[in-house]
Write a protein that holds these residues in place. Sequence first.
Motif, PDB file in Angstrom:
ATOM      1  N   VAL A  40       0.914  -1.265   0.103  1.00 38.59           N
ATOM      2  CA  VAL A  40      -0.075  -0.343  -0.036  1.00 38.59           C
ATOM      3  C   VAL A  40       0.805   1.340  -0.623  1.00 38.59           C
ATOM      4  O   VAL A  40       0.419   2.161  -1.138  1.00 38.59           O
ATOM      5  CB  VAL A  40      -1.035   0.051   1.290  1.00 38.59           C
ATOM      6  CG1 VAL A  40      -1.927   1.312   1.167  1.00 38.59           C
ATOM      7  CG2 VAL A  40      -1.805  -1.589   0.990  1.00 38.59           C
ATOM      8  N   TYR A  41       2.221   0.998   1.013  1.00 39.02           N
ATOM      9  CA  TYR A  41       3.020   2.817   0.353  1.00 39.02           C
ATOM     10  C   TYR A  41       3.394   2.313  -0.597  1.00 39.02           C
ATOM     11  O   TYR A  41       3.332   3.492  -0.844  1.00 39.02           O
ATOM     12  CB  TYR A  41       4.035   2.421   2.078  1.00 39.02           C
ATOM     13  CG  TYR A  41       5.147   3.379   1.934  1.00 39.02           C
ATOM     14  CD1 TYR A  41       3.981   4.463   2.499  1.00 39.02           C
ATOM     15  CD2 TYR A  41       6.005   2.894   1.252  1.00 39.02           C
ATOM     16  CE1 TYR A  41       6.072   4.922   3.057  1.00 39.02           C
ATOM     17  CE2 TYR A  41       6.889   3.376   1.736  1.00 39.02           C
ATOM     18  CZ  TYR A  41       7.242   5.048   1.977  1.00 39.02           C
ATOM     19  OH  TYR A  41       8.013   6.012   2.519  1.00 39.02           O
ATOM     20  N   GLU A  42       4.287   1.264  -1.055  1.00 42.52           N
ATOM     21  CA  GLU A  42       4.846   1.449  -2.406  1.00 42.52           C
ATOM     22  C   GLU A  42       4.010   2.193  -3.115  1.00 42.52           C
ATOM     23  O   GLU A  42       4.117   2.904  -3.960  1.00 42.52           O
ATOM     24  CB  GLU A  42       4.814  -0.118  -3.105  1.00 42.52           C
ATOM     25  CG  GLU A  42       6.342  -0.590  -2.109  1.00 42.52           C
ATOM     26  CD  GLU A  42       7.883   0.795  -2.552  1.00 42.52           C
ATOM     27  OE1 GLU A  42       7.537   1.731  -3.197  1.00 42.52           O
ATOM     28  OE2 GLU A  42       8.506   0.064  -1.516  1.00 42.52           O
ATOM     29  N   LEU A  43       2.821   1.753  -3.233  1.00 42.27           N
ATOM     30  CA  LEU A  43       1.706   2.060  -4.083  1.00 42.27           C
ATOM     31  C   LEU A  43       1.300   4.012  -4.722  1.00 42.27           C
ATOM     32  O   LEU A  43       1.262   4.685  -4.654  1.00 42.27           O
ATOM     33  CB  LEU A  43       0.370   1.848  -4.545  1.00 42.27           C
ATOM     34  CG  LEU A  43       0.371   0.571  -5.013  1.00 42.27           C
ATOM     35  CD1 LEU A  43      -1.182  -0.337  -4.648  1.00 42.27           C
ATOM     36  CD2 LEU A  43       0.309   0.301  -6.181  1.00 42.27           C
ATOM     37  N   ALA A  44       0.834   4.327  -2.928  1.00 39.57           N
ATOM     38  CA  ALA A  44       0.573   5.836  -2.749  1.00 39.57           C
ATOM     39  C   ALA A  44       1.854   6.440  -3.371  1.00 39.57           C
ATOM     40  O   ALA A  44       1.952   7.238  -3.590  1.00 39.57           O
ATOM     41  CB  ALA A  44       0.818   5.457  -1.097  1.00 39.57           C
ATOM     42  N   GLU A  92      -2.431   7.006   3.979  1.00 38.95           N
ATOM     43  CA  GLU A  92      -3.417   6.682   5.377  1.00 38.95           C
ATOM     44  C   GLU A  92      -4.242   5.044   5.583  1.00 38.95           C
ATOM     45  O   GLU A  92      -3.468   4.951   7.128  1.00 38.95           O
ATOM     46  CB  GLU A  92      -4.364   7.861   5.336  1.00 38.95           C
ATOM     47  CG  GLU A  92      -5.516   7.987   6.435  1.00 38.95           C
ATOM     48  CD  GLU A  92      -6.745   7.232   6.610  1.00 38.95           C
ATOM     49  OE1 GLU A  92      -7.472   7.072   7.292  1.00 38.95           O
ATOM     50  OE2 GLU A  92      -6.787   5.690   5.477  1.00 38.95           O
ATOM     51  N   ARG A  93      -4.170   4.414   5.110  1.00 38.58           N
ATOM     52  CA  ARG A  93      -4.425   2.820   5.327  1.00 38.58           C
ATOM     53  C   ARG A  93      -3.596   2.347   5.558  1.00 38.58           C
ATOM     54  O   ARG A  93      -3.569   1.683   6.365  1.00 38.58           O
ATOM     55  CB  ARG A  93      -4.871   2.854   3.915  1.00 38.58           C
ATOM     56  CG  ARG A  93      -5.963   2.892   3.056  1.00 38.58           C
ATOM     57  CD  ARG A  93      -7.585   3.757   4.403  1.00 38.58           C
ATOM     58  NE  ARG A  93      -7.696   1.939   5.022  1.00 38.58           N
ATOM     59  CZ  ARG A  93      -8.234   2.762   5.997  1.00 38.58           C
ATOM     60  NH1 ARG A  93      -8.123   4.130   6.810  1.00 38.58           N
ATOM     61  NH2 ARG A  93      -8.722   1.463   7.055  1.00 38.58           N
ATOM     62  N   ALA A  94      -2.042   3.085   4.769  1.00 38.93           N
ATOM     63  CA  ALA A  94      -0.646   2.063   5.689  1.00 38.93           C
ATOM     64  C   ALA A  94      -0.752   3.043   7.395  1.00 38.93           C
ATOM     65  O   ALA A  94       0.395   1.273   8.234  1.00 38.93           O
ATOM     66  CB  ALA A  94       0.355   2.414   4.683  1.00 38.93           C
TER      67      ALA A  94
END
Length: 339
Positions: A135-139, A160-162
């Motif tokens: 999720v962080y990498e996509l963000a 925020e989700r990560a």
Amino acid sequence: MEKRKRPLLLGLAALVLALGTAHLVTNALKGPRTAATGEAVQSPITPREDATPPAKDQSSALPPASTAAQPAALAAATPPAAEVTGSTTQPAAPEAKAQVSAEPVQAATNVGDLPPTLGTAGMRKAALDGDARAVYELASRAADGPAASRDPKLALRLFERAAVAGLAPAQFRLGNMFEKGIGTARDLSLARVWYTRAAERGNAKAMHNLAVLHAEGVSGKPDYATATEWFRRAAEFGVRDSQYNLAVLLGRGLGAPTDLAQSYLWFAVAAGQGDEDAGRKRDEVGQRLSPSDLAAAKAEAAAWRPRTAASGANDVTPPAKGWDEAPTAAVKPAKPARS
């Protein structure tokens, strides 16, 4: 990431450490540091209950999973790379409120729809399966990719989700976006909350930015005691601008008793990392030390080594084989041997 700056003391023409003639200028802290989450002196750190992401995302300021349009008030600014906010005796043992949390990262939930062009198929699958690192990498790609493909609002939602899952680098990035008003309206209170969470998990950049916010007094009054505490922690991990700012505060007796020997130490350490201004301040302080104290401070500076930061709190490491592991070729059964 932009070059880290220190927002504490650019306004000082000369650092007169032993006299009370120099004033610490809030806006002078070097750095693009956002004056995010300063708190009152009486309550320097976000309470622990705020520092632990709630299991059901009560703290989430964003729609949990929807990619629908955000409210009109949310700004779609093009985000700069994540940055450190400012830089502006023997250290006392940190108080319990500043201890690093060892809580594990949880599964990321409510990730929502992901654009098919964002990242790779394996990365998107891992994110939807709850891997906070994915999720962080996509963000990060949504925030820092080519200008034409950046999507600050999507980046904000994914960070925020990560962050809610407990990933400290995501908490730092989310705090930075709230501090700068990237992908959302600027909200220094939320910036402080997320910087605090990341700092308590051991993120050195968040420690620095949190310290700057307290020193800038965004809540109305500078809290130099708390700023000193967090600058010291970041300085011990090698953050150069925190070392500089800590030296200033110790030299001026702001937030802690005046300690010229320790001020010399931190100016010297920062100078050793290439900060020319710190080198000049180090020499000024050295002129005010006795020969024996100066010799001891020099020896301490020469022996100083940074603490090793927890990699999981400061970096996001992808799986060893990458997000899109190539399928393993089927092994053909061996032919039976002829008799």
